[in-house]
Design a protein around this motif. Structure first.
Motif, PDB file in Angstrom:
ATOM      1  N   SER A 177      -0.463  -3.982  -3.604  1.00 33.33           N
ATOM      2  CA  SER A 177      -0.721  -5.200  -2.839  1.00 33.33           C
ATOM      3  C   SER A 177      -1.111  -4.892  -1.399  1.00 33.33           C
ATOM      4  O   SER A 177      -0.613  -3.951  -0.787  1.00 33.33           O
ATOM      5  N   ASP A 178      -1.986  -5.734  -0.859  1.00 35.20           N
ATOM      6  CA  ASP A 178      -2.354  -5.655   0.560  1.00 35.20           C
ATOM      7  C   ASP A 178      -1.327  -6.358   1.441  1.00 35.20           C
ATOM      8  O   ASP A 178      -1.281  -6.120   2.641  1.00 35.20           O
ATOM      9  N   THR A 179      -0.506  -7.254   0.836  1.00 34.94           N
ATOM     10  CA  THR A 179       0.369  -8.097   1.650  1.00 34.94           C
ATOM     11  C   THR A 179       1.808  -8.197   1.157  1.00 34.94           C
ATOM     12  O   THR A 179       2.695  -8.517   1.940  1.00 34.94           O
ATOM     13  N   LYS A 219       0.804  -1.234   0.000  1.00 36.75           N
ATOM     14  CA  LYS A 219       0.000   0.000   0.000  1.00 36.75           C
ATOM     15  C   LYS A 219       0.834   1.280   0.000  1.00 36.75           C
ATOM     16  O   LYS A 219       0.289   2.368   0.161  1.00 36.75           O
TER      17      LYS A 219
END
Length: 170
Positions: A139-141, A87
């Motif tokens: 990406s969230d991760t 993020k």
């Protein structure tokens, strides 16, 4: 601040011995640290800098110790790694340089002032030619890493007006 799971950055620098034979001069981990003002875990690793072009391949000075501007060298090259957490959104910025950006891990979006976004993946290269841009890790991760080779360039001139550099510091 999130913990960066990406592998350490290693630099191997070659040179010559007294007889002209190739040798490894340095083999070490590159310090990877957050630039001032960034608190989300983004980090920069400086691998090498030159202070002229063409470069002096006989110098005994560790290129990492040479001075640079905020991101670039006005007279030589800069090799820098940038790790971006999930993020992460960089500020919109512009350098007076020709930048080759290679994606090593993760995916990033190249964002331009018109709102367009281009997804780049491992193995892709972005040739940045003095334009305003930002980087987004969508990406969230997953963390992302790019390595950049920055070379000095002439300023971009549009309708007789030189476009200025814009800092990554908001």
């Amino acid at each position: 601040m999130p913990i960066n799971p990406l592998p350490a950055i290693r630099r191997v620098v070659t040179s010559h011995d007294e007889e002209g034979n190739a040798k490894v001069w340095m083999d070490e981990e590159v310090e990877n640290k957050s630039p001032p003002g960034f608190t989300d875990g983004v980090s920069f690793g400086l691998a090498w800098v030159t202070d002229s072009s063409p470069a002096d391949c006989q110098t005994t000075v560790d290129g990492r110790t040479l001075p640079i501007g905020e991101l670039t060298s006005e007279a030589g090259s800069v090799v820098r790694y940038v790790d971006m957490p999930p993020k992460h959104i960089s500020p919109m910025h512009r350098t007076i340089s020709l930048d080759y950006g290679f994606v090593l891990f993760g995916q990033l979006e190249l964002s331009l002032p018109d709102g367009s976004k281009t997804l780049v993946k491992p193995g892709d290269v972005v040739v940045q030619r003095g334009t305003d841009h930002a980087w987004i890790n969508p990406s969230d991760t997953e963390w992302a890493r790019m390595v950049y080779v920055l070379l000095p360039s002439k300023p971009v001139v549009i309708e007789g007006k030189e476009l200025p550099a814009k800092s990554i510091h908001k």
